[in-house]
Design an enzyme around this catalytic site. Structure first.
Site, PDB file in Angstrom:
ATOM      1  N   HIS A 285       5.423   4.269 -14.583  1.00  0.00           N
ATOM      2  CA  HIS A 285       6.514   4.837 -15.382  1.00  0.00           C
ATOM      3  C   HIS A 285       6.409   4.204 -16.769  1.00  0.00           C
ATOM      4  O   HIS A 285       5.951   3.070 -16.919  1.00  0.00           O
ATOM      5  CB  HIS A 285       7.854   4.575 -14.690  1.00  0.00           C
ATOM      6  CG  HIS A 285       8.062   5.484 -13.505  1.00  0.00           C
ATOM      7  ND1 HIS A 285       8.739   6.664 -13.595  1.00  0.00           N
ATOM      8  CD2 HIS A 285       7.607   5.406 -12.238  1.00  0.00           C
ATOM      9  CE1 HIS A 285       8.718   7.275 -12.415  1.00  0.00           C
ATOM     10  NE2 HIS A 285       8.034   6.540 -11.561  1.00  0.00           N
TER      11      HIS A 285
ATOM     12  N   ASN B 199       7.021   9.081 -15.526  1.00  0.00           N
ATOM     13  CA  ASN B 199       5.629   8.618 -15.458  1.00  0.00           C
ATOM     14  C   ASN B 199       4.969   8.825 -16.808  1.00  0.00           C
ATOM     15  O   ASN B 199       5.412   9.653 -17.614  1.00  0.00           O
ATOM     16  CB  ASN B 199       4.830   9.461 -14.460  1.00  0.00           C
ATOM     17  CG  ASN B 199       5.140   9.103 -13.024  1.00  0.00           C
ATOM     18  OD1 ASN B 199       5.597   9.941 -12.272  1.00  0.00           O
ATOM     19  ND2 ASN B 199       4.909   7.880 -12.645  1.00  0.00           N
TER      20      ASN B 199
ATOM     21  N   CYS C  31      13.366   7.792 -11.235  1.00  0.00           N
ATOM     22  CA  CYS C  31      13.841   7.786  -9.845  1.00  0.00           C
ATOM     23  C   CYS C  31      15.342   7.582  -9.877  1.00  0.00           C
ATOM     24  O   CYS C  31      15.833   6.686 -10.563  1.00  0.00           O
ATOM     25  CB  CYS C  31      13.172   6.658  -9.070  1.00  0.00           C
ATOM     26  SG  CYS C  31      13.860   6.452  -7.416  1.00  0.00           S
TER      27      CYS C  31
ATOM     28  N   HIS D 282       0.474   4.200 -10.627  1.00  0.00           N
ATOM     29  CA  HIS D 282       1.625   5.103 -10.846  1.00  0.00           C
ATOM     30  C   HIS D 282       2.566   4.374 -11.800  1.00  0.00           C
ATOM     31  O   HIS D 282       3.372   3.550 -11.385  1.00  0.00           O
ATOM     32  CB  HIS D 282       2.276   5.364  -9.483  1.00  0.00           C
ATOM     33  CG  HIS D 282       3.516   6.201  -9.498  1.00  0.00           C
ATOM     34  ND1 HIS D 282       3.545   7.501  -9.044  1.00  0.00           N
ATOM     35  CD2 HIS D 282       4.794   5.924  -9.873  1.00  0.00           C
ATOM     36  CE1 HIS D 282       4.772   7.992  -9.128  1.00  0.00           C
ATOM     37  NE2 HIS D 282       5.553   7.052  -9.637  1.00  0.00           N
TER      38      HIS D 282
ATOM     39  N   ARG E 127       7.782  16.874  -8.805  1.00  0.00           N
ATOM     40  CA  ARG E 127       8.537  15.994  -7.881  1.00  0.00           C
ATOM     41  C   ARG E 127       9.165  14.831  -8.654  1.00  0.00           C
ATOM     42  O   ARG E 127      10.341  14.838  -8.957  1.00  0.00           O
ATOM     43  CB  ARG E 127       7.600  15.516  -6.752  1.00  0.00           C
ATOM     44  CG  ARG E 127       8.331  14.912  -5.561  1.00  0.00           C
ATOM     45  CD  ARG E 127       8.749  13.474  -5.738  1.00  0.00           C
ATOM     46  NE  ARG E 127       7.634  12.563  -6.016  1.00  0.00           N
ATOM     47  CZ  ARG E 127       7.821  11.294  -6.385  1.00  0.00           C
ATOM     48  NH1 ARG E 127       9.040  10.802  -6.544  1.00  0.00           N
ATOM     49  NH2 ARG E 127       6.789  10.512  -6.661  1.00  0.00           N
ATOM     50  N   ASP E 128       8.378  13.831  -9.037  1.00  0.00           N
ATOM     51  CA  ASP E 128       8.930  12.671  -9.742  1.00  0.00           C
ATOM     52  C   ASP E 128       9.565  13.132 -11.058  1.00  0.00           C
ATOM     53  O   ASP E 128      10.594  12.603 -11.492  1.00  0.00           O
ATOM     54  CB  ASP E 128       7.808  11.657 -10.006  1.00  0.00           C
ATOM     55  CG  ASP E 128       8.302  10.232 -10.196  1.00  0.00           C
ATOM     56  OD1 ASP E 128       9.457  10.063 -10.593  1.00  0.00           O
ATOM     57  OD2 ASP E 128       7.526   9.290  -9.952  1.00  0.00           O
TER      58      ASP E 128
END
Ligand code: HMG
Ligand code: MG
Length: 288
Positions: free
Chosen positions: A207, A247, A238, A205, A13-14
């Site tokens: 990055h 991440n 993002c 979380h 996803r990310d």
């Protein structure tokens, strides 16, 4: 007995959401199945957002349909509103995540509404998801810095975290969306959030834009947090956070945790094979 850490794999996803290179549905499915084969127990597999906003996630339903679900693995998806929840339920996700921002600028850019409006919009989403038997995770983005508003105060992040918990989220993932947080900027934030929320309901979380993520993980461990998000190969970012990198790499996080004596249940050798496979699939530096 070594204490275990919850690792939330964000790669599908990310990791993929802002890649400029197209990734086919079969390749996404293969990635998720390889990740579940490494012992990762929580995989964020897709997001049911508007395909015009995030084209890479347009095939979320097909991805969820194609994966081979392993017992004991949670396949989560990001959901921005009731329309997204409908898609997620039809695709039989095992958990959803809603995502708010601590800053107004990012909230507007990312989900086209104010923080207050986003929380109003999430209330029926969380309610319906819980009624359908799904657990709901909550993200708070821009915990220390926003690409549009600049510095974010600990109180802003603590307030939005509390609101998401009150809606029914079981855990808040504290998102350093830009990768600008450092242990020094995290400490006042953690002091503020932990004054209200137990560490057992928080995750980090990070990055890794400026290579602070592992130091931030160490800082969070000192504060009692035991859950961290990571993305295989350090993929991602993002689309609405310009300049942000992925991440913290899952393999780097696992290595650091194992070195420090924590257990994760992840098979390091298999994970290394998935990293190689992913690099081969996407090229050496697929970041946008
Ligand atoms: P909007 O344009 O304000 O939506 O977008 P709307 O409610 O006004 O609806 C407009 C049209 O979109 C309607 O269609 C809806 O049906 C449709 P029309 O009637 O015009 O034909 N629509 C949808 N279609 C498909 N799926 C949906 C959906 N919702 C509405 N779910 C919206 C608002 C929230 C939908 C949009 O802004 C959006 O999708 N944003 C997602 C952005 C995103 O995914 N960003 C990346 C993830 S967040 C992140 O990466 C941060 C995180 O990793 C933590 C961290 O690092 O900080 C989690
Ligand atoms: Mg993120």
């Amino acid at each position: 007995m070594t204490e275990s850490i919850r690792v939330y794999e964000m790669g599908p996803r990310d990791g993929l959401q802002s890649l400029a290179v197209p990734v086919s549905t079969p390749d996404k499915i293969a990635l998720i199945d390889r990740l579940s084969g490494c012992g990762l127990r929580h995989i964020e597999a897709a997001s049911f957002v508007h395909p015009r906003w995030v084209p890479q996630m347009a095939d979320a339903s097909a991805v969820m349909q194609g994966i081979t679900r392993q017992a004991g693995v949670t396949y989560a998806a990001l959901v921005p509103n009731l329309r997204g929840l409908e898609g997620a339920l039809a695709a039989q996700v095992s958990e959803i995540a809603v995502f708010a921002s601590a800053s107004q600028g990012f909230s507007q850019a990312n989900i086209n509404c104010s923080i207050e409006h986003s929380l109003e919009r999430f209330a029926p989403v969380v309610h319906a998801a819980l009624a359908a038997g799904l657990r709901v995770r909550g993200y708070v983005s821009c915990i220390t810095h926003c690409p549009y508003d600049g510095e974010v105060t600990p109180a802003q992040t603590a307030t939005v975290s509390r609101c998401l918990l009150d809606l029914g989220c079981y855990e808040i993932s504290l998102g350093d969306t830009l990768g600008r947080a450092t242990p020094a900027t995290l400490r006042p934030l953690l002091d503020a959030v932990l004054a209200d929320i137990p560490a057992s309901q928080l995750a980090g979380h990070f990055h890794d834009t400026f290579a602070h993520a592992l130091d931030n993980v160490d800082q969070c461990l000192d504060y009692g947090l035991r859950g961290f998000d990571a993305s295989v190969g350090g993929l991602g970012g993002c689309p609405y956070a310009p300049g942000a990198r992925g991440n913290v790499a899952t393999e780097a996080l696992i290595e650091r945790l194992h070195q420090r004596g924590w257990s994760t249940g992840v098979d390091v050798q298999r994970l290394a094979q998935v990293v190689t496979w992913t690099r081969h699939l996407l090229g050496a530096d697929p970041h946008v």
